[in-house]
Write a protein that holds these residues in place. Sequence first.
Motif, PDB file in Angstrom:
ATOM      1  N   GLU A 170       0.837  -1.197   0.000  1.00 28.13           N
ATOM      2  CA  GLU A 170       0.000   0.000   0.000  1.00 28.13           C
ATOM      3  C   GLU A 170       0.878   1.256   0.000  1.00 28.13           C
ATOM      4  N   PRO A 171       0.368   2.345  -0.576  1.00 27.78           N
ATOM      5  CA  PRO A 171       1.164   3.571  -0.701  1.00 27.78           C
ATOM      6  C   PRO A 171       1.782   4.047   0.615  1.00 27.78           C
ATOM      7  N   ALA A 172       1.068   3.944   1.723  1.00 27.22           N
ATOM      8  CA  ALA A 172       1.610   4.450   2.996  1.00 27.22           C
ATOM      9  C   ALA A 172       2.886   3.709   3.400  1.00 27.22           C
ATOM     10  N   TYR A 173       3.021   2.457   2.951  1.00 34.16           N
ATOM     11  CA  TYR A 173       4.188   1.638   3.311  1.00 34.16           C
ATOM     12  C   TYR A 173       5.315   1.787   2.299  1.00 34.16           C
ATOM     13  N   ASN A 174       5.003   2.378   1.153  1.00 30.88           N
ATOM     14  CA  ASN A 174       5.953   2.468   0.050  1.00 30.88           C
ATOM     15  C   ASN A 174       6.787   3.750   0.142  1.00 30.88           C
ATOM     16  N   HIS A 175       6.211   4.778   0.737  1.00 29.32           N
ATOM     17  CA  HIS A 175       6.846   6.099   0.787  1.00 29.32           C
ATOM     18  C   HIS A 175       7.759   6.171   2.007  1.00 29.32           C
ATOM     19  N   GLU A 176       9.043   6.254   1.761  1.00 31.28           N
ATOM     20  CA  GLU A 176      10.011   6.083   2.840  1.00 31.28           C
ATOM     21  C   GLU A 176       9.810   7.060   4.002  1.00 31.28           C
ATOM     22  N   GLU A 177       9.753   8.329   3.683  1.00 27.08           N
ATOM     23  CA  GLU A 177       9.678   9.331   4.734  1.00 27.08           C
ATOM     24  C   GLU A 177       8.374   9.181   5.534  1.00 27.08           C
ATOM     25  N   TYR A 178       7.297   9.007   4.823  1.00 23.55           N
ATOM     26  CA  TYR A 178       5.992   8.913   5.462  1.00 23.55           C
ATOM     27  C   TYR A 178       5.888   7.650   6.325  1.00 23.55           C
ATOM     28  N   ALA A 179       6.345   6.522   5.754  1.00 25.41           N
ATOM     29  CA  ALA A 179       6.281   5.255   6.484  1.00 25.41           C
ATOM     30  C   ALA A 179       7.114   5.332   7.769  1.00 25.41           C
ATOM     31  N   THR A 180       8.269   5.959   7.664  1.00 25.26           N
ATOM     32  CA  THR A 180       9.157   6.058   8.820  1.00 25.26           C
ATOM     33  C   THR A 180       8.534   6.955   9.894  1.00 25.26           C
ATOM     34  N   VAL A 500     -19.175  20.802  -0.991  1.00 29.82           N
ATOM     35  CA  VAL A 500     -18.699  20.569   0.373  1.00 29.82           C
ATOM     36  C   VAL A 500     -18.320  21.926   0.975  1.00 29.82           C
ATOM     37  N   PRO A 501     -18.943  22.297   2.090  1.00 33.06           N
ATOM     38  CA  PRO A 501     -18.640  23.604   2.665  1.00 33.06           C
ATOM     39  C   PRO A 501     -17.344  23.578   3.470  1.00 33.06           C
ATOM     40  N   CYS A 502     -16.214  23.747   2.781  1.00 31.62           N
ATOM     41  CA  CYS A 502     -14.919  23.709   3.472  1.00 31.62           C
ATOM     42  C   CYS A 502     -14.694  25.009   4.245  1.00 31.62           C
ATOM     43  N   ASP A 503     -14.371  24.874   5.539  1.00 24.67           N
ATOM     44  CA  ASP A 503     -13.992  26.061   6.303  1.00 24.67           C
ATOM     45  C   ASP A 503     -12.643  26.579   5.859  1.00 24.67           C
ATOM     46  N   SER A 504     -11.766  25.628   5.575  1.00 24.58           N
ATOM     47  CA  SER A 504     -10.447  26.000   5.076  1.00 24.58           C
ATOM     48  C   SER A 504      -9.944  24.861   4.221  1.00 24.58           C
ATOM     49  N   THR A 505      -8.917  25.119   3.426  1.00 25.21           N
ATOM     50  CA  THR A 505      -8.338  24.056   2.600  1.00 25.21           C
ATOM     51  C   THR A 505      -6.827  24.100   2.755  1.00 25.21           C
ATOM     52  N   GLU A 506      -6.263  22.944   3.092  1.00 25.42           N
ATOM     53  CA  GLU A 506      -4.816  22.888   3.241  1.00 25.42           C
ATOM     54  C   GLU A 506      -4.213  21.736   2.457  1.00 25.42           C
ATOM     55  N   TRP A 507      -2.943  21.900   2.090  1.00 25.08           N
ATOM     56  CA  TRP A 507      -2.207  20.836   1.400  1.00 25.08           C
ATOM     57  C   TRP A 507      -1.301  20.152   2.410  1.00 25.08           C
ATOM     58  N   GLU A 508      -1.448  18.853   2.556  1.00 26.78           N
ATOM     59  CA  GLU A 508      -0.569  18.119   3.463  1.00 26.78           C
ATOM     60  C   GLU A 508      -0.247  16.745   2.907  1.00 26.78           C
ATOM     61  N   MET A 509       0.761  16.105   3.534  1.00 27.72           N
ATOM     62  CA  MET A 509       1.146  14.755   3.127  1.00 27.72           C
ATOM     63  C   MET A 509       0.382  13.762   3.993  1.00 27.72           C
ATOM     64  N   HIS A 510      -0.534  13.031   3.415  1.00 31.83           N
ATOM     65  CA  HIS A 510      -1.319  12.075   4.204  1.00 31.83           C
ATOM     66  C   HIS A 510      -1.970  11.086   3.237  1.00 31.83           C
ATOM     67  N   HIS A 511      -1.884   9.782   3.557  1.00 31.02           N
ATOM     68  CA  HIS A 511      -2.355   8.800   2.576  1.00 31.02           C
ATOM     69  C   HIS A 511      -3.878   8.761   2.456  1.00 31.02           C
ATOM     70  N   LEU A 512      -4.607   9.474   3.326  1.00 28.35           N
ATOM     71  CA  LEU A 512      -6.071   9.484   3.209  1.00 28.35           C
ATOM     72  C   LEU A 512      -6.588  10.725   2.472  1.00 28.35           C
ATOM     73  N   TYR A 513      -5.693  11.621   2.098  1.00 26.11           N
ATOM     74  CA  TYR A 513      -6.121  12.853   1.428  1.00 26.11           C
ATOM     75  C   TYR A 513      -6.170  12.658  -0.072  1.00 26.11           C
ATOM     76  N   PRO A 514      -7.077  13.358  -0.766  1.00 25.32           N
ATOM     77  CA  PRO A 514      -7.958  14.429  -0.325  1.00 25.32           C
ATOM     78  C   PRO A 514      -9.123  13.913   0.541  1.00 25.32           C
ATOM     79  N   ALA A 515      -9.469  14.735   1.543  1.00 22.04           N
ATOM     80  CA  ALA A 515     -10.533  14.335   2.458  1.00 22.04           C
ATOM     81  C   ALA A 515     -11.088  15.546   3.198  1.00 22.04           C
ATOM     82  N   LEU A 516     -12.265  15.316   3.748  1.00 21.48           N
ATOM     83  CA  LEU A 516     -12.894  16.319   4.604  1.00 21.48           C
ATOM     84  C   LEU A 516     -12.784  15.812   6.033  1.00 21.48           C
TER      85      LEU A 516
END
Length: 562
Positions: A170-180, A500-516
């Motif tokens: 799965e992607p979360a296990y493949n990405h070195e920095e994120y997995a670590t 979707v009424p987003c209060d704010s929108t941010e860019w981050e590194m996370h294997h579940l994004y894009p998400a609300l």
Amino acid sequence: VQAVFRSNLSHLLELMGSGKESLIFMKKRTKRLTAQWATAAQRLAQKLGDIRRDQKQILVHIGFLTEESGDVFSPRVLKGGPLGEMVQWADILAALYILGHSLRVTVSLKELQSNLGVPPGRGSCPLTMPLPFDLIYTDYHGLQQMKQHMGLSFKKYRCRIRVIDTFGTEPAYNHEEYATLHGYRTNWGYWNLNPKQFMTMFPHTPDNSFMGFVSEELNETEKQLIKGGKASNMAVVYGKEASIWKGKEKFLGILSKYMEIHGTVYYESQRPPEVPAFVKNHGLLPQPEFQQLLRKAKLFIGFGFPYEGPAPLEAIANGCVFLQSRFSPPRSSLNHEFFRGKPTSREVFSQHPYAENFIGKPHVWTVDYNNSEEFEAAIKAIMETQVEPYLPYEYTCGGMLERIHAYIQHQDFCAAPSPAPAGAGASGSPFVLAPNATHLEWARNASAVPGAWPPPHSLRAWLAAAGRACTDACLDRGLVCEPSFFPILNSQEAFVQLQVPCDSTEWEMHHLYPALAQPGQECYLQKEPLLFSCAGSSSKYQRLCPCRDFLKGQVALCQGCL
Ligand code: UDP
């Protein structure tokens, strides 16, 4: 050079080399399946008409068969060790060869080095050198060996590698920095590959490519013959190793009230003590004889191990009912020894989830073995049930050939990522809210994305319920998650279109994004393309999920994808 379909496999058998038991097993299989492959090639050639297919230079390096990685399998081929991997490699080789590509096969480090052009006596070549292959198929062991011996060119050329990976990564296990950082630890390393470069044995998460294998197909005459020759009270137990029989006396006792029980457990001189005397044990059978046994049997029964092998598909293809145990709670790398350290969080709900979910009744019965009544009732019901031999299209020679052809033709992980598609209409968005306002669709007048595969017009995107993974959210709608659509969906636009009424929108590194995120109505977009993931869920997030349709019996391909 154009690739030309082949129908004679004798040159491939030479390429495969000789000596090892594993290679002998694989070659016998390839020989036996030649006629089926040839027929499948003919059909695909007709279907494709005169499209241009370039002949690829392909290296197949089967890492687990090299002495350097211990080659634990070859000595076990005749002793009931796992054969599933060999079945799959034999079929991959056959498919690549039949498609007309130019192949090299290596099963030792020395051969690998000489094919890569590493000078003898040198550990690795420090300089980047031209790689004489367009594609390299290998496994995790082979990947490690290439990294060690290719020097700098490993990084440069790793986009040409395909990793045969039974259970998936799965992607979360493949990405070195994120997995670590987030504790996605594994025994297999972090390779930062495009997750689609990992190719699985069954269609697990669509984050990886589904490679598969084949099972022998029956013609009409054979099907009729089988139906006439079935012994309605004959059961074959799944598993070649004696250990799977341990502690199963209760089930065997119940089963033996109704059926004659057969086994194919390897033994040296005496009956293994785990196998009761009332069982007719044939010992490990050559593959064709095992098929013959399945043709006579009514029931193929699993006792929980091995997981996700080829044999249940072969049993069902030969007209057996497959009875297996449900796992409750489901097993995964978090709670179960076998899966621990594997780069996946997938929950396994039965011994063979593909059989349960993609085939199901009347061919597959999944019951709670802790409940003796349920177990006994299932056996009685199965004895009364008539079933036809059944083989899903994706596990036929034709299905596998079509799928590998499509991958070779369309998957390119070396190309720079294609720019986000140009907008359409007044809103400037390439997608629109569907007429019933539940999901997004590709806008009819959005510009095409050249070279994109699968073509984005098959995109259907939903905001999933909280806690739901995209794999499941798409399946709920009769569709499949398509990770290659994430980049076009990963925008504020998509949230706006879905209202979707987003209060704010941010860019981050996370294997579940894009998400609300709940509560708080915060919208998150994915900053790291390698982390786009169909798999994964959290009760905190409603994930934005890209789905697509698929061909009946061929989940890897969308309609119009070939
Ligand atoms: N098989 C065989 N002889 C036997 C039992 C099984 O040749 O007596 C073959 C079977 O046809 C299948 C392969 O072994 O293709 C792998 O079977 P399994 O599902 O048990 O998976 P494994 O655990 O070996 O990977």
